[in-house]
Design an enzyme around this catalytic site. Structure first.
Site, PDB file in Angstrom:
ATOM      1  N   HIS A 155       0.762  -1.212   0.003  1.00  0.00           N
ATOM      2  CA  HIS A 155       0.361   0.051  -0.110  1.00  0.00           C
ATOM      3  C   HIS A 155       0.700   1.138  -0.060  1.00  0.00           C
ATOM      4  CE1 HIS A 155      -3.331  -2.665   1.190  1.00  0.00           C
ATOM      5  NE2 HIS A 155      -2.295  -2.880   1.952  1.00  0.00           N
ATOM      6  N   SER A 276      14.666  21.718 -16.602  1.00  0.00           N
ATOM      7  CA  SER A 276      13.156  22.557 -16.583  1.00  0.00           C
ATOM      8  C   SER A 276      13.804  23.827 -17.548  1.00  0.00           C
ATOM      9  CB  SER A 276      12.972  22.957 -15.169  1.00  0.00           C
ATOM     10  OG  SER A 276      11.988  24.065 -15.463  1.00  0.00           O
ATOM     11  N   LYS A 282      16.129  22.408 -11.518  1.00  0.00           N
ATOM     12  CA  LYS A 282      15.675  20.886 -11.538  1.00  0.00           C
ATOM     13  C   LYS A 282      16.470  20.047 -12.362  1.00  0.00           C
ATOM     14  CE  LYS A 282      11.618  20.050 -11.020  1.00  0.00           C
ATOM     15  NZ  LYS A 282      10.362  19.999 -11.509  1.00  0.00           N
ATOM     16  N   GLU A 289       9.046   8.969 -16.789  1.00  0.00           N
ATOM     17  CA  GLU A 289       7.924   9.329 -17.082  1.00  0.00           C
ATOM     18  C   GLU A 289       7.363   8.960 -18.435  1.00  0.00           C
ATOM     19  OE1 GLU A 289       7.526  13.469 -14.590  1.00  0.00           O
ATOM     20  OE2 GLU A 289       8.798  13.354 -16.039  1.00  0.00           O
TER      21      GLU A 289
END
Ligand code: ARG
Length: 459
Positions: A155, A276, A282, A289
């Protein structure tokens, strides 16, 4: 440019060409089409249906066409509808009447079924080999980390301590099943459609065993009516890729999570990270992704062909022309996904300290305390479970982890607890206690690595 000669003078509209043609995507099958035609022509010659001169001309012409396509000289005209007609027309331009005789006892229905099957069979092997490389990488990472502790989760909550090698081997097990699916699809579908003609076979004395052998198939298909309309082999590769993509996506999800400052378990190599456009600090995990996101199109391709096929009467229907783009897309997606995933795994940095620190949260050895009370002190499991629950509640208040508790603190809850409990609460001991077959102990993980490595080497 003149169209391929057909029986009747139909289909003159350009709009029809645009709608009807598959040439702009099925040109991907040119190699398979030429291979299939060569096998067909050679068999027709052995059977006395074509002459040796015809065969020599056909062979020369087809090889020239292959060169023309590969050199970018071939003119693709959607008026020719598909790659099969385009090659046949060019062949006839090049060699004359022998080109017109090539299609004797063949239909585009068995031709396209053969070409497309040859393509998917080739891709089953290519994808199997790419998965093999990812498996070898997972094995290497796992070997390095059989004593690297991290929280095992259920979980997405800290559950019990495991080692990172064990975690990697869970993905090994998934990708192993994927590899086996491509392998079994290859075996099941290694059957030749060639010679089925339009739907019912042919009155010519052809030899289907001969063409099957020539093309690397196990044997010719048994029922032609099924064969010309069967696209199960295409659905299988789409399903296999979908399941593979789902596994890649699950691993990618973990890589994204692990790369966040909340986890900080892995750092992806700069070569496979992006920046970024506005925030200079970043480093984004675009690769995992995208790997996660690619699942959408791959599932779409599977559902799309399942839907195309569901209402088709026997035998061939033009609907099946819709089978190709999705398969090409899924195959390309899987190929690049596996290649880049392998690089990401090879080059990522595993932050052992962060993993180790994370095991100090969530009372990962709580089950071990309950087991201790059962095994050493004779408690019924439910009573032990309840007692440990109340200890955890108290520890939460003082922000302390169960692995750091002292004997005297424990004895406040239960006087029966003795010194031997402390080693049970140690997180490494807790991990190593799970020594059952398939469990997370260091020795069990090494055993899994050994079993899987042996399987991989024998592949
Ligand atoms: N381009 C067609 C396809 O991909 C080839 C088969 C056409 N056969 C036919 N009878 N129209 O399915």
């Amino acid at each position: 440019m003149a169209k391929v000669a057909t029986g009747r003078d139909l289909g003159k509209s350009r709009l029809l060409d645009e709608f009807n043609a598959s040439l702009m995507f099925d040109k991907e099958l040119y190699k398979e089409d030429i291979k299939g035609s060569l096998a067909h022509a050679s068999m027709l010659t052995k059977q006395g249906i074509l002459t040796d001169e015809d065969f020599a001309d056909i062979q020369k012409g087809l090889l020239q066409i292959k060169d023309e396509i590969e050199n970018g000289e071939f003119i693709f005209d959607i008026g020719d509808e598909d790659i099969h007609m385009a090659i046949e027309k060019r062949l006839t331009n090049l060699i004359g009447d022998a080109g017109k005789r090539l299609h004797t006892s063949r239909s585009r229905n068995d031709q396209v079924a053969t070409d497309f099957r040859l393509y998917t069979q080739k891709q089953n092997i290519i994808l199997k080999n790419l998965i093999k490389e990812v498996l070898a990488t997972l094995l290497e990472v796992a070997k390095e980390h059989t004593s690297t502790l991290l929280p095992g989760m259920t979980h997405l909550q800290h559950a019990q301590p495991i080692n990172f090698g064990y975690h990697m081997m869970a993905y090994f097990a998934m990708f192993k099943r994927d590899l086996e699916r491509f392998e079994s699809s290859y075996k099941r579908n290694n059957i030749s459609p060639l010679g089925c003609a339009a739907l019912a076979g042919t009155p010519y004395p052809i030899d289907r065993d001969e063409t099957a052998k020539e093309l690397g198939f196990e044997h010719p298909s048994i029922n032609c009516l099924d064969t010309v309309s069967d696209r199960d082999f295409a659905l299988e590769i789409l399903f296999n890729i979908s399941t593979l993509a789902m596994h890649i996506s699950r691993l990618s999800e973990e890589l994204v999570l692990w790369g966040s400052s909340e986890f900080n378990f892995v750092v992806l190599s700069d070569d496979y990270s992006t920046s970024s456009s506005i925030m200079p600090q970043k480093k984004n995990p675009d690769v995992p992704e995208l790997l996660r996101g690619k699942t959408g199109r791959v599932y779409g391709n599977l559902i799309s062909l399942l839907t195309v096929m569901k209402g088709l009467p026997l035998a061939y229907n033009k609907d099946t022309q819709e089978d190709k783009e999705g398969v090409f897309d899924s195959v390309k997606t899987a190929t690049i996904s596996l290649t880049i995933l392998n690089e990401v795994l090879k080059t990522m940095w595993v932050n052992k300290d962060a993993m180790q620190m994370a095991t100090k949260k969530g009372h990962l050895s709580a089950t071990d305390l309950a087991d201790y009370l059962v095994n050493q002190k004779g408690y019924a499991f439910r009573d032990a479970y309840k007692l440990v629950g109340s200890i955890v509640d108290e520890l939460e208040k003082s922000k302390k982890d169960i692995s750091d508790i002292s004997l005297s603190e424990l004895q406040k809850f239960d006087k029966n607890i003795t010194e031997d409990v402390i080693e049970k609460l140690d997180l490494k001991n807790s991990m190593n206690a799970r020594d059952s077959f398939g469990g997370t102990s260091e020795s069990s993980t090494k055993q899994q690595i050994e079993i899987f490595e042996k399987w991989l080497h024998e592949l």
